[in-house]
Structure formats: C-alpha cells, structure tokens
Design a protein around this motif. Structure first.
Motif, short mmCIF file in Angstrom:
data_model
loop_
_atom_site.label_atom_id
_atom_site.label_comp_id
_atom_site.label_asym_id
_atom_site.label_seq_id
_atom_site.Cartn_x
_atom_site.Cartn_y
_atom_site.Cartn_z
N ARG A 63 0.84 -1.19 0.00
CA ARG A 63 0.00 0.00 0.00
C ARG A 63 0.88 1.24 0.00
NH1 ARG A 63 -3.93 1.83 4.95
NH2 ARG A 63 -4.94 3.60 3.93
N ARG A 64 0.40 2.29 -0.67
CA ARG A 64 1.19 3.52 -0.76
C ARG A 64 0.84 4.45 0.40
NH1 ARG A 64 0.09 7.63 -5.49
NH2 ARG A 64 -1.34 8.41 -3.90
N TYR A 65 1.89 4.98 1.01
CA TYR A 65 1.75 5.95 2.09
C TYR A 65 2.46 7.24 1.70
CZ TYR A 65 0.74 1.64 4.64
OH TYR A 65 0.22 0.44 5.02
N GLU A 66 2.15 8.32 2.39
CA GLU A 66 2.83 9.58 2.10
C GLU A 66 2.83 10.49 3.32
OE1 GLU A 66 -0.28 12.70 0.16
OE2 GLU A 66 0.42 11.11 -1.19
N ILE A 67 3.84 11.35 3.39
CA ILE A 67 3.92 12.40 4.40
C ILE A 67 4.38 13.68 3.70
CG2 ILE A 67 4.43 10.84 6.31
CD1 ILE A 67 7.37 11.67 6.05
N GLY A 105 17.59 4.82 0.88
CA GLY A 105 18.46 3.95 1.67
C GLY A 105 17.75 3.12 2.71
N LEU A 106 16.44 3.19 2.76
CA LEU A 106 15.68 2.45 3.77
C LEU A 106 15.17 1.12 3.21
CD1 LEU A 106 13.50 5.35 5.25
CD2 LEU A 106 15.59 4.36 6.23
N GLU A 123 -0.67 -3.75 6.24
CA GLU A 123 -1.19 -3.85 7.60
C GLU A 123 -1.06 -2.51 8.32
OE1 GLU A 123 -2.63 -6.33 9.11
OE2 GLU A 123 -2.40 -7.84 7.55
N PRO A 124 -1.97 -2.21 9.26
CA PRO A 124 -1.88 -0.92 9.96
C PRO A 124 -0.53 -0.69 10.63
CG PRO A 124 -4.01 -1.94 10.38
CD PRO A 124 -3.19 -2.94 9.61
N VAL A 125 0.05 -1.73 11.20
CA VAL A 125 1.34 -1.56 11.86
C VAL A 125 2.44 -1.28 10.84
CG1 VAL A 125 1.97 -4.01 11.80
CG2 VAL A 125 2.87 -2.55 13.62
N GLY A 126 2.23 -1.71 9.58
CA GLY A 126 3.22 -1.44 8.54
C GLY A 126 3.38 0.04 8.28
N PHE A 127 2.28 0.77 8.31
CA PHE A 127 2.34 2.22 8.10
C PHE A 127 3.11 2.89 9.23
CE2 PHE A 127 0.14 6.31 9.11
CZ PHE A 127 0.78 7.07 8.16
N HIS A 128 2.81 2.55 10.47
CA HIS A 128 3.48 3.19 11.61
C HIS A 128 4.98 2.84 11.63
CE1 HIS A 128 -0.29 4.58 13.30
NE2 HIS A 128 -0.79 3.37 13.16
N ARG A 129 5.30 1.59 11.33
CA ARG A 129 6.71 1.19 11.36
C ARG A 129 7.51 1.89 10.27
NH1 ARG A 129 9.27 -2.25 8.31
NH2 ARG A 129 7.32 -3.07 7.45
N THR A 130 7.00 1.91 9.04
CA THR A 130 7.76 2.52 7.95
C THR A 130 7.76 4.05 8.04
OG1 THR A 130 5.78 2.40 6.54
CG2 THR A 130 7.37 0.58 6.40
N ARG A 131 6.67 4.63 8.54
CA ARG A 131 6.66 6.08 8.72
C ARG A 131 7.70 6.51 9.73
NH1 ARG A 131 1.29 8.90 10.95
NH2 ARG A 131 1.85 7.51 12.68
N GLN A 141 10.54 5.05 10.24
CA GLN A 141 11.83 5.00 9.55
C GLN A 141 12.01 6.20 8.62
OE1 GLN A 141 10.97 0.73 8.24
NE2 GLN A 141 13.18 0.67 8.50
N VAL A 142 10.97 6.53 7.87
CA VAL A 142 11.07 7.62 6.89
C VAL A 142 11.30 8.95 7.58
CG1 VAL A 142 9.78 8.91 5.16
CG2 VAL A 142 9.74 6.41 5.12
N VAL A 143 10.53 9.26 8.60
CA VAL A 143 10.66 10.54 9.30
C VAL A 143 12.04 10.67 9.93
CG1 VAL A 143 9.81 11.90 11.25
CG2 VAL A 143 8.19 10.81 9.70
N ALA A 144 12.49 9.60 10.60
CA ALA A 144 13.80 9.66 11.25
C ALA A 144 14.92 9.84 10.22
CB ALA A 144 14.02 8.40 12.07
#
Length: 306
Positions: free
Chosen positions: A193-197, A220-221, A253-261, A263-266
């Motif tokens: 699924r595609r996410y964005e910030i 690099g992630l 999965e819902p936890v997939g968004f929180h986990r990858t977000r 990583q991306v923000v950091a």
C-alpha cells in the motif's frame, strides 16, 4: 309463555353434560387415531435433524476442499441445513395432517412469507447482505477493512453480522447491511500500500538540493520488497516553507504504516540535519494598532507603578 323445561337450570346442566362428554370422547378418539401419525412425524423430524447436520457438514467440507474461502463453506453449510429443514417440516405437516397438500402449504407459506418479510425486513436485508458479502472475492476473513468510519480486522462473517477486531483490541459487531450498502476500503487487499507524508524546508534553501537529500534518505531504507522506488515531489509554497510530498510503498497492515513512517521521518530528519538544511518553525507576524514602546523608561515606569 316460556317452556318450564328449558328454563329449568337442572335440565340445562343435564343436557349439557352428555354433549360435553360426547365432544370430549370424539376428541379423544381423534387424538388416539392421530398418535401413529404424530409418531411418524416425530421420526421424520429426528431424521431431518440428523440429515441436516450431516449434509451441512458435507457441503461445508466440499466447498472448503475446492479451495474456496471459509465463509463460502459456512454459507453452503447454512443454506443446506435450511433447505433440508424446509423439506422435513413440509413432509411432517403432510403426514400429521393428511388433508393438507403441498400446494396449499406453499401458498400459505407465500402469504405468511410476505407478512414475515414485512415484520422482519431488516433481518432479511442483513441475511441477503451476508450471502452477497460471502460471495465477494475481495473481502474475506483476515482482511482489515474500513466502512464509513467502522474499521477492524474481519474475524467472522455470518448471515446476520460481521465481527471486526480493532487494532486496540475492541470487538465491533457490524450488521451486514451496513457493509453492503456503504463503500468498504479493504486495506489488506493489495500486497503493498502507498503511504505519504509532507516535509517542509526553509525558503532560503535550494529546492533541488533538498529534494536530492530527501530522495537519498528514503532510498536507503528497507521498506519491504514492493519493487517500487520512493517518490519525492515539491508540493507547494507553504506559509513558512517549501513543502515536499514523500511517497513510498510498504506492508498494507496498519502496523506497517506506523513502522515505515517512523523509519522515513527519522531518516529525513537526520539527512537534512547533516546537510545543514533547515526545517523551519512556523513564522507568525504580529501587527498592533498602536506602536509598542519598549525601552528602559517603560520598565522604570512599571517598577514605579508597582
């Protein structure tokens, strides 16, 4: 002149008792004659129960062995059980009451069905919606869905309700009609699924340089084997910054968004800091109707007033 015999209470009682005894006797004889039929009807009901139980299990197993979903197996088992019971009840009625015939029973069921359908309209709507939901290919047990603000993982689909388990552990029982009449978002239907910030950099910074730093950070992630590269686009002129949209694909999965977000923000924050690119705070410009006098004289005046 009234007949004295008919007016006599003793005569009325003496005339009523034989009639009552005769009626009770005829009812008893009819009941005795009906006992064999009742026994046969009871045997038919027992056989119907055993047959419905056995055939429903066979139908459910046959559908599941064909590779279909578990909900379709439950649907086949339920419909088979209902069909067998209808035949069994019709057979029992014709045995116990020989004067009845299948045509009369079916016509009576038609009229009664209309009345029952009006009385239990919502129940039948949920029943039919449950059947159609079970036939859907894109929504099954284990999927995480969102239907008009009602979201959760599907634990069970029956002919009346659907059981959803929220991420906080709460169980939500949803009428099938709600899921059938409203749009349903199946979060876990795709593999990714595609996410964005949105990230903003100061107006003084170089846009191309900032884009390159952000792109390198997310490239690099390890965001999962989606095979799709993250995307970075300059989005708009914000109130205090040039805003960028960062998109990436990951676990639905819902936890997939929180986990990858996380990583991306950091990673973006760390890379922008290392490159010396400012992530600005919101700027506010305050305008006063009268000029403010800020100086030593004002401070001394305040101290004197105190």
């Amino acid at each position: 002149m009234q007949n004295s015999a008919t007016a006599d209470p003793d005569f009325e009682v003496e005339g009523f008792l034989p009639l009552l005894i005769e009626r009770l006797g005829s009812m008893y004889e009819g009941f005795v004659k009906l006992l064999p039929l009742l026994a046969v009807g009871l045997v038919v009901l027992i056989l119907t129960w055993l047959l419905a139980k056995a055939l429903s299990k066979l139908a459910g197993k046959a559908v599941r062995r064909s590779g279909s979903r578990r909900s379709l197996g439950e649907l086949a088992a339920t419909l088979t059980k209902v069909f067998v019971w209808i035949l069994g009840l019709l057979t029992t009625a014709t045995i116990v009451f020989p004067s009845l015939n299948p045509a009369a029973i079916l016509s009576g069921l038609g009229i009664g069905g209309v009345i029952i359908g009006i009385a239990f309209q919502d129940t039948f709507q949920n029943f039919m919606a449950g059947v159609l939901i079970m036939l859907r290919k894109s929504m099954r047990v284990g999927d995480y869905i969102d239907a008009e603000g009602v979201e959760g993982r599907i634990e069970e689909i029956n002919l009346r309700d659907t059981y959803l388990r929220r991420t906080d552990g709460e169980l939500v029982i949803v009428p099938n009609n709600h899921l059938f009449e409203n749009p349903v978002k199946v979060w876990t239907d795709p593999d990714f699924r595609r996410y964005e910030i949105v990230v903003g950099v100061a107006y003084d910074e170089d846009v191309d340089q900032a884009r390159g730093v952000i792109q390198a950070a997310v490239n690099g992630l390890d965001l999962g084997p989606s095979g799709k590269d993250p995307q970075v686009f300059a989005r708009e002129f914000g109130a205090s910054s040039i805003d960028f949209t960062i998109r990436w694909w990951a676990d639905p999965e819902p936890v997939g968004f929180h986990r990858t977000r996380d990583q991306v923000v950091a990673a973006i924050k760390r890379s922008l800091d290392e490159a010396g690119i400012e992530i600005p705070f919101p700027y506010r410009t305050l305008t006063f109707k009268e000029p403010l006098r800020l100086g030593r004289e004002d401070a001394e005046a305040r101290e004197a007033a105190e």
